[in-house]
Scaffold this active site. Structure first.
Site, PDB file in Angstrom:
ATOM      1  N   HIS A 247       0.798  -1.237   0.000  1.00  0.00           N
ATOM      2  CA  HIS A 247       0.000   0.000   0.000  1.00  0.00           C
ATOM      3  C   HIS A 247       0.828   1.285   0.000  1.00  0.00           C
ATOM      4  O   HIS A 247       0.497   2.254   0.682  1.00  0.00           O
ATOM      5  CB  HIS A 247      -0.958   0.003   1.183  1.00  0.00           C
ATOM      6  CG  HIS A 247      -2.052  -1.011   1.096  1.00  0.00           C
ATOM      7  ND1 HIS A 247      -2.509  -1.528  -0.096  1.00  0.00           N
ATOM      8  CD2 HIS A 247      -2.785  -1.619   2.082  1.00  0.00           C
ATOM      9  CE1 HIS A 247      -3.481  -2.400   0.138  1.00  0.00           C
ATOM     10  NE2 HIS A 247      -3.659  -2.476   1.453  1.00  0.00           N
TER      11      HIS A 247
ATOM     12  N   HIS B  76      -9.531   2.152   0.628  1.00  0.00           N
ATOM     13  CA  HIS B  76      -9.489   0.999   1.535  1.00  0.00           C
ATOM     14  C   HIS B  76     -10.594   1.069   2.598  1.00  0.00           C
ATOM     15  O   HIS B  76     -10.331   0.778   3.771  1.00  0.00           O
ATOM     16  CB  HIS B  76      -8.115   0.922   2.196  1.00  0.00           C
ATOM     17  CG  HIS B  76      -7.689  -0.469   2.559  1.00  0.00           C
ATOM     18  ND1 HIS B  76      -8.363  -1.233   3.496  1.00  0.00           N
ATOM     19  CD2 HIS B  76      -6.660  -1.239   2.126  1.00  0.00           C
ATOM     20  CE1 HIS B  76      -7.754  -2.397   3.629  1.00  0.00           C
ATOM     21  NE2 HIS B  76      -6.721  -2.434   2.799  1.00  0.00           N
TER      22      HIS B  76
ATOM     23  N   GLU C 156     -11.520  -3.351  -2.770  1.00  0.00           N
ATOM     24  CA  GLU C 156     -10.471  -2.443  -3.233  1.00  0.00           C
ATOM     25  C   GLU C 156     -10.272  -2.628  -4.737  1.00  0.00           C
ATOM     26  O   GLU C 156      -9.611  -3.567  -5.171  1.00  0.00           O
ATOM     27  CB  GLU C 156      -9.167  -2.730  -2.496  1.00  0.00           C
ATOM     28  CG  GLU C 156      -9.274  -2.692  -0.977  1.00  0.00           C
ATOM     29  CD  GLU C 156      -8.133  -3.436  -0.321  1.00  0.00           C
ATOM     30  OE1 GLU C 156      -6.962  -3.033  -0.524  1.00  0.00           O
ATOM     31  OE2 GLU C 156      -8.397  -4.429   0.397  1.00  0.00           O
TER      32      GLU C 156
END
Length: 379
Positions: free
Chosen positions: A134, A208, A344
């Site tokens: 991420h 997210h 996501e």
């Protein structure tokens, strides 16, 4: 007497029409702003509240582009929060599992924190086992974005802008990113991403948010899920793709028909369920053409709340909150295992190291564009 009755009826009708018209005029889309707290460097973070004409609200902070709250109605018309998060800035500044955040530069995992682009190797922060996750240690979820309010016609929104400097978190190129959140009167929250770069780079942006359609009353295991996908991207024990696709038919990953999340989530005899600790995988969307497509529908049978999801992306990471462990509390709820699920939208994990996957490379002169929409209803 008849004339008086007719006159009273007409006046009553006019009054009701006037009230109805007045109420309708009063119910307009609005956006408001308040302080959300200060960052360690003294900068001020703001919290924006988007409200549509139906009374649905979405709260977003310009710190990390985080969606902190979504108030959506159930089948009785009663509103409740349907995303995990916190009521104040301070908990977001501590380690948390990306609640509601904008993720970048690269959503999901890159193996061993390395990739090669145009013959040059780049090294990223290792922050998830042996891999990079991420965007690294300070990804887009941990920076302050420039915010501009949007209020036009029947849509309210928030435009966020950020310039990620060349080699920030190890990624090449000065990257200019714009993300626009909009809430319409169809109870749909859209997220539109655009970006440009001055050097070749890789990019995989997503949001997210952890959804819980019960209104944060219990876990999400009784939710019903449908995903328009015939295959997943299988992963190894460190959740890095093996490089091949796997058909969902005959496996716990088959959500082509609406299925309870609980139906297959604990079938650890399936290696992929074991590797993910449940669902933490990329579903390849069944596309017939490019553009915005419906790809998933989630339902909570008790409240009647429904979430329909649309995207322009080729895939979605469906995550079932397997790593939540009850250590975090927020908004009158303790976030225990599988208390929320994520959808996501993305390109495949580790694409920079997997040339057979759709490319995530962005070159100078090109514009990255991606849109995802979440629409809420109830019945």
């Amino acid at each position: 007497m008849k004339k008086i009755f007719v006159l009273l009826t007409a006046l009553t009708g006019f009054y009701l029409f006037s009230c109805s018209k007045s109420n309708k005029e009063e119910m307009i889309s609005t956006i408001s702003k308040e302080s959300f707290g200060k960052l360690p460097d003294g900068q001020e973070a703001d919290l924006y509240t988007l409200t549509n004409a139906k009374g649905m609200t979405v709260n977003i902070t310009n710190y990390g582009g985080i969606i902190t709250k979504i108030m959506a109605p159930d089948k009785k018309g009663e509103f409740a929060d349907v995303v995990l998060g916190f009521d104040s800035l301070a908990p977001y500044l501590k380690e948390n599992p990306f609640f509601g955040a904008l993720v970048g530069r690269y959503g999901n995992r890159i193996a061993k924190g390395k990739f090669t682009l145009e013959g040059k190797e780049y090294n990223l922060a290792i922050n998830n086992g042996p891999n990079s996750l991420h965007g690294g240690k300070k990804g887009f979820d941990k920076v302050l974005w420039k915010a501009t309010e949007i209020n036009q016609d029947s849509v309210v929104g928030l435009q966020l802008e950020y310039v990620s400097k060349d080699m920030e978190e190890g990624y090449p190129g000065n990257l200019t990113v714009k993300v626009v959140y909009t809430l319409d009167n169809d109870n749909a929250l859209s997220i539109a991403y655009t970006a440009t770069t001055d050097k070749p780079t890789v990019l995989n942006l997503t949001n997210h948010s952890y959804f819980n359609l019960t209104g944060l009353k219990r876990d999400i295991l009784d939710h019903e899920m449908m995903i328009e996908s015939d295959s997943i991207v299988p992963v190894d024990a460190s959740l890095i793709p093996t490089g091949k696709l796997r058909a969902v038919e005959g496996t716990p990953f088959d959500f082509r028909k609406s299925t309870k999340i609980n139906a297959g989530i604990n079938k650890t005899e399936d290696e992929q369920i074991k590797n993910g600790g449940g669902y933490d995988h990329c579903w390849v969307l069944k596309r017939s053409e490019p553009g915005l497509m419906h790809f998933a529908t989630a339902k909570d049978p008790e409240s009647g709340r429904i979430l329909e999801a649309f995207t322009t992306e080729p895939a979605v990471q469906f995550y079932s909150g397997n790593f939540l462990d009850g250590s975090l509390k927020g908004k009158n709820a303790t976030y225990t295992k599988r208390f929320g699920f994520c959808l996501e939208t993305e390109h495949y994990p580790d694409s920079p190291n997997q040339p057979q996957f759709p490319s995530t490379e962005l070159k100078p002169g090109e514009t990255y564009q991606s849109t995802t929409k979440y629409r809420f209803s109830a019945k």
